[in-house]
Design a protein around this motif. Structure first.
Motif, PDB file in Angstrom:
ATOM      1  N   LEU A  58       0.832  -1.209   0.000  1.00 27.75           N
ATOM      2  CA  LEU A  58       0.000   0.000   0.000  1.00 27.75           C
ATOM      3  C   LEU A  58       0.868   1.261   0.000  1.00 27.75           C
ATOM      4  CD1 LEU A  58      -2.975  -0.847   2.404  1.00 27.75           C
ATOM      5  CD2 LEU A  58      -3.092  -0.393  -0.055  1.00 27.75           C
ATOM      6  N   GLU A  59       1.909   1.245   0.832  1.00 22.71           N
ATOM      7  CA  GLU A  59       2.831   2.386   0.871  1.00 22.71           C
ATOM      8  C   GLU A  59       3.500   2.579  -0.478  1.00 22.71           C
ATOM      9  OE1 GLU A  59       5.692   2.452   4.122  1.00 22.71           O
ATOM     10  OE2 GLU A  59       4.155   1.739   5.517  1.00 22.71           O
ATOM     11  N   LEU A  60       3.911   1.449  -1.070  1.00 18.76           N
ATOM     12  CA  LEU A  60       4.547   1.520  -2.383  1.00 18.76           C
ATOM     13  C   LEU A  60       3.577   2.090  -3.423  1.00 18.76           C
ATOM     14  CD1 LEU A  60       7.054   0.840  -4.049  1.00 18.76           C
ATOM     15  CD2 LEU A  60       6.098  -1.436  -4.424  1.00 18.76           C
ATOM     16  N   ASP A  61       2.319   1.626  -3.365  1.00 20.86           N
ATOM     17  CA  ASP A  61       1.303   2.172  -4.280  1.00 20.86           C
ATOM     18  C   ASP A  61       1.157   3.675  -4.090  1.00 20.86           C
ATOM     19  OD1 ASP A  61       0.760  -0.189  -5.506  1.00 20.86           O
ATOM     20  OD2 ASP A  61      -1.086  -0.630  -4.390  1.00 20.86           O
ATOM     21  N   GLU A  62       1.126   4.120  -2.830  1.00 19.16           N
ATOM     22  CA  GLU A  62       1.029   5.559  -2.534  1.00 19.16           C
ATOM     23  C   GLU A  62       2.203   6.313  -3.116  1.00 19.16           C
ATOM     24  OE1 GLU A  62       0.451   6.631   1.608  1.00 19.16           O
ATOM     25  OE2 GLU A  62      -1.050   5.064   1.823  1.00 19.16           O
ATOM     26  N   LEU A  63       3.407   5.747  -2.889  1.00 21.55           N
ATOM     27  CA  LEU A  63       4.599   6.403  -3.409  1.00 21.55           C
ATOM     28  C   LEU A  63       4.583   6.467  -4.934  1.00 21.55           C
ATOM     29  CD1 LEU A  63       7.383   4.974  -1.062  1.00 21.55           C
ATOM     30  CD2 LEU A  63       6.547   7.322  -1.137  1.00 21.55           C
ATOM     31  N   LEU A  64       4.151   5.371  -5.548  1.00 19.73           N
ATOM     32  CA  LEU A  64       4.063   5.358  -7.016  1.00 19.73           C
ATOM     33  C   LEU A  64       3.047   6.392  -7.509  1.00 19.73           C
ATOM     34  CD1 LEU A  64       4.273   1.543  -7.852  1.00 19.73           C
ATOM     35  CD2 LEU A  64       5.933   3.317  -8.430  1.00 19.73           C
ATOM     36  N   LEU A  65       1.936   6.440  -6.808  1.00 17.12           N
ATOM     37  CA  LEU A  65       0.934   7.442  -7.195  1.00 17.12           C
ATOM     38  C   LEU A  65       1.484   8.857  -7.045  1.00 17.12           C
ATOM     39  CD1 LEU A  65      -2.412   6.000  -5.763  1.00 17.12           C
ATOM     40  CD2 LEU A  65      -1.808   6.338  -8.180  1.00 17.12           C
ATOM     41  N   GLU A  66       2.188   9.103  -5.944  1.00 16.51           N
ATOM     42  CA  GLU A  66       2.804  10.422  -5.739  1.00 16.51           C
ATOM     43  C   GLU A  66       3.807  10.723  -6.837  1.00 16.51           C
ATOM     44  OE1 GLU A  66       4.513  11.004  -1.830  1.00 16.51           O
ATOM     45  OE2 GLU A  66       2.662  10.334  -0.855  1.00 16.51           O
ATOM     46  N   LEU A  67       4.591   9.696  -7.179  1.00 15.55           N
ATOM     47  CA  LEU A  67       5.589   9.874  -8.229  1.00 15.55           C
ATOM     48  C   LEU A  67       4.917  10.192  -9.570  1.00 15.55           C
ATOM     49  CD1 LEU A  67       8.608   9.705  -8.782  1.00 15.55           C
ATOM     50  CD2 LEU A  67       8.322   7.293  -9.315  1.00 15.55           C
ATOM     51  N   GLU A  68       3.843   9.460  -9.879  1.00 15.61           N
ATOM     52  CA  GLU A  68       3.101   9.726 -11.118  1.00 15.61           C
ATOM     53  C   GLU A  68       2.529  11.134 -11.113  1.00 15.61           C
ATOM     54  OE1 GLU A  68       0.126   6.860 -12.409  1.00 15.61           O
ATOM     55  OE2 GLU A  68       1.427   5.231 -11.754  1.00 15.61           O
ATOM     56  N   LEU A  69       2.009  11.509  -9.934  1.00 17.06           N
ATOM     57  CA  LEU A  69       1.439  12.850  -9.812  1.00 17.06           C
ATOM     58  C   LEU A  69       2.521  13.903 -10.015  1.00 17.06           C
ATOM     59  CD1 LEU A  69      -1.091  14.457  -9.190  1.00 17.06           C
ATOM     60  CD2 LEU A  69      -0.499  14.332  -6.768  1.00 17.06           C
ATOM     61  N   ASP A  70       3.661  13.679  -9.389  1.00 17.31           N
ATOM     62  CA  ASP A  70       4.779  14.617  -9.552  1.00 17.31           C
ATOM     63  C   ASP A  70       5.197  14.681 -11.016  1.00 17.31           C
ATOM     64  OD1 ASP A  70       4.812  15.210  -6.892  1.00 17.31           O
ATOM     65  OD2 ASP A  70       6.552  13.956  -6.389  1.00 17.31           O
ATOM     66  N   GLU A  71       5.217  13.556 -11.654  1.00 16.25           N
ATOM     67  CA  GLU A  71       5.610  13.488 -13.064  1.00 16.25           C
ATOM     68  C   GLU A  71       4.616  14.261 -13.935  1.00 16.25           C
ATOM     69  OE1 GLU A  71       5.875   9.861 -16.126  1.00 16.25           O
ATOM     70  OE2 GLU A  71       6.972   9.515 -14.245  1.00 16.25           O
ATOM     71  N   LEU A  72       3.322  14.046 -13.632  1.00 16.19           N
ATOM     72  CA  LEU A  72       2.284  14.764 -14.380  1.00 16.19           C
ATOM     73  C   LEU A  72       2.368  16.266 -14.152  1.00 16.19           C
ATOM     74  CD1 LEU A  72      -0.864  12.474 -13.982  1.00 16.19           C
ATOM     75  CD2 LEU A  72       0.389  12.964 -16.094  1.00 16.19           C
ATOM     76  N   LEU A  73       2.636  16.629 -12.913  1.00 14.72           N
ATOM     77  CA  LEU A  73       2.765  18.064 -12.597  1.00 14.72           C
ATOM     78  C   LEU A  73       3.958  18.666 -13.328  1.00 14.72           C
ATOM     79  CD1 LEU A  73       1.920  18.199  -8.788  1.00 14.72           C
ATOM     80  CD2 LEU A  73       0.591  19.158 -10.678  1.00 14.72           C
ATOM     81  N   LEU A  74       5.040  17.913 -13.391  1.00 16.24           N
ATOM     82  CA  LEU A  74       6.222  18.392 -14.099  1.00 16.24           C
ATOM     83  C   LEU A  74       5.921  18.557 -15.586  1.00 16.24           C
ATOM     84  CD1 LEU A  74       9.350  16.554 -12.681  1.00 16.24           C
ATOM     85  CD2 LEU A  74       8.935  19.002 -12.797  1.00 16.24           C
ATOM     86  N   GLU A  75       5.223  17.584 -16.126  1.00 15.28           N
ATOM     87  CA  GLU A  75       4.852  17.676 -17.544  1.00 15.28           C
ATOM     88  C   GLU A  75       3.984  18.895 -17.800  1.00 15.28           C
ATOM     89  OE1 GLU A  75       3.081  14.149 -19.286  1.00 15.28           O
ATOM     90  OE2 GLU A  75       4.697  12.908 -18.483  1.00 15.28           O
ATOM     91  N   LEU A  76       3.034  19.118 -16.858  1.00 13.85           N
ATOM     92  CA  LEU A  76       2.158  20.281 -16.998  1.00 13.85           C
ATOM     93  C   LEU A  76       2.962  21.575 -16.926  1.00 13.85           C
ATOM     94  CD1 LEU A  76      -1.127  19.620 -14.998  1.00 13.85           C
ATOM     95  CD2 LEU A  76      -0.912  20.161 -17.401  1.00 13.85           C
ATOM     96  N   GLU A  77       3.875  21.627 -16.022  1.00 15.69           N
ATOM     97  CA  GLU A  77       4.715  22.804 -15.867  1.00 15.69           C
ATOM     98  C   GLU A  77       5.534  23.035 -17.117  1.00 15.69           C
ATOM     99  OE1 GLU A  77       7.197  23.146 -12.333  1.00 15.69           O
ATOM    100  OE2 GLU A  77       5.492  22.601 -11.076  1.00 15.69           O
ATOM    101  N   LEU A  78       6.057  21.931 -17.640  1.00 10.48           N
ATOM    102  CA  LEU A  78       6.870  22.042 -18.863  1.00 10.48           C
ATOM    103  C   LEU A  78       5.991  22.523 -20.030  1.00 10.48           C
ATOM    104  CD1 LEU A  78       9.202  18.921 -18.871  1.00 10.48           C
ATOM    105  CD2 LEU A  78       9.856  21.313 -18.765  1.00 10.48           C
ATOM    106  N   GLU A  79       4.799  22.013 -20.116  1.00 11.06           N
ATOM    107  CA  GLU A  79       3.904  22.429 -21.176  1.00 11.06           C
ATOM    108  C   GLU A  79       3.521  23.895 -21.003  1.00 11.06           C
ATOM    109  OE1 GLU A  79       0.438  19.975 -21.675  1.00 11.06           O
ATOM    110  OE2 GLU A  79       1.668  18.195 -21.942  1.00 11.06           O
ATOM    111  N   ASN A  80       3.360  24.311 -19.776  1.00  9.65           N
ATOM    112  CA  ASN A  80       3.020  25.705 -19.511  1.00  9.65           C
ATOM    113  C   ASN A  80       4.163  26.640 -19.835  1.00  9.65           C
ATOM    114  OD1 ASN A  80       0.403  25.329 -18.714  1.00  9.65           O
ATOM    115  ND2 ASN A  80       0.871  25.177 -16.550  1.00  9.65           N
ATOM    116  N   CYS A  81       5.333  26.114 -19.691  1.00  8.36           N
ATOM    117  CA  CYS A  81       6.518  26.914 -20.001  1.00  8.36           C
ATOM    118  C   CYS A  81       6.627  27.155 -21.504  1.00  8.36           C
ATOM    119  CB  CYS A  81       7.795  26.255 -19.513  1.00  8.36           C
ATOM    120  SG  CYS A  81       8.030  26.390 -17.755  1.00  8.36           S
ATOM    121  N   TYR A  82       6.208  26.308 -22.315  1.00  6.19           N
ATOM    122  CA  TYR A  82       6.296  26.424 -23.780  1.00  6.19           C
ATOM    123  C   TYR A  82       5.177  27.232 -24.276  1.00  6.19           C
ATOM    124  CZ  TYR A  82       9.889  22.862 -23.714  1.00  6.19           C
ATOM    125  OH  TYR A  82      11.012  22.137 -23.485  1.00  6.19           O
TER     126      TYR A  82
END
Length: 126
Positions: A102-126
């Motif tokens: 469960l903890e690993l799933d949470e961490l993976l979800l957080e990581l995916e969320l962070d990744e998505l946020l980074l992608e969004l930020e990168l897209e916003n930068c362009y």
């Protein structure tokens, strides 16, 4: 008549002697009988003692058997207890594994969320 009396006296004395001898023999036989009876009593006592020892041995064997059976039963119960403890340990380990997953799933979800946020930020930068 005097001679007859003397002969009768002699016969009476001989009969008394024979009677005394027979009484002595009877006394000896009675003594032997008493000794035999005493011996019989001693043998009976010895037999009783042997029978008691045999009964005691039998009781001791029964006790030993009962003790062995109880030890066997105790061993079986200890084995059952070991099995139950192993099952409990396994259940605890499975629960811990579930928590870790469960903890690993949470961490993976957080990581995916962070990744998505980074992608969004990168897209916003362009």
């Amino acid at each position: 008549a005097g001679e007859l009396l003397l002969e009768l006296d002699e016969l009476l004395l001989e009969l008394e002697l024979e009677l005394d001898e027979l009484l002595l023999e009877l006394d000896e036989l009675l003594l032997e009988l008493l000794e035999l009876l005493e011996l019989e009593l001693l043998l009976e006592l010895e037999l009783d003692e042997l029978l008691l020892e045999l009964e005691l041995d039998e009781l001791l064997l029964e006790l030993e058997l009962e003790e062995l059976l109880l030890e066997l039963e105790l061993d079986e119960l200890l084995l059952e207890l070991d099995e139950l403890l192993l099952e409990l340990e396994l259940e605890e380990l499975l629960l811990e594994l579930e928590e870790l997953l469960l903890e690993l799933d949470e961490l993976l979800l957080e990581l995916e969320l962070d990744e998505l946020l980074l992608e969004l930020e990168l897209e916003n930068c362009y």
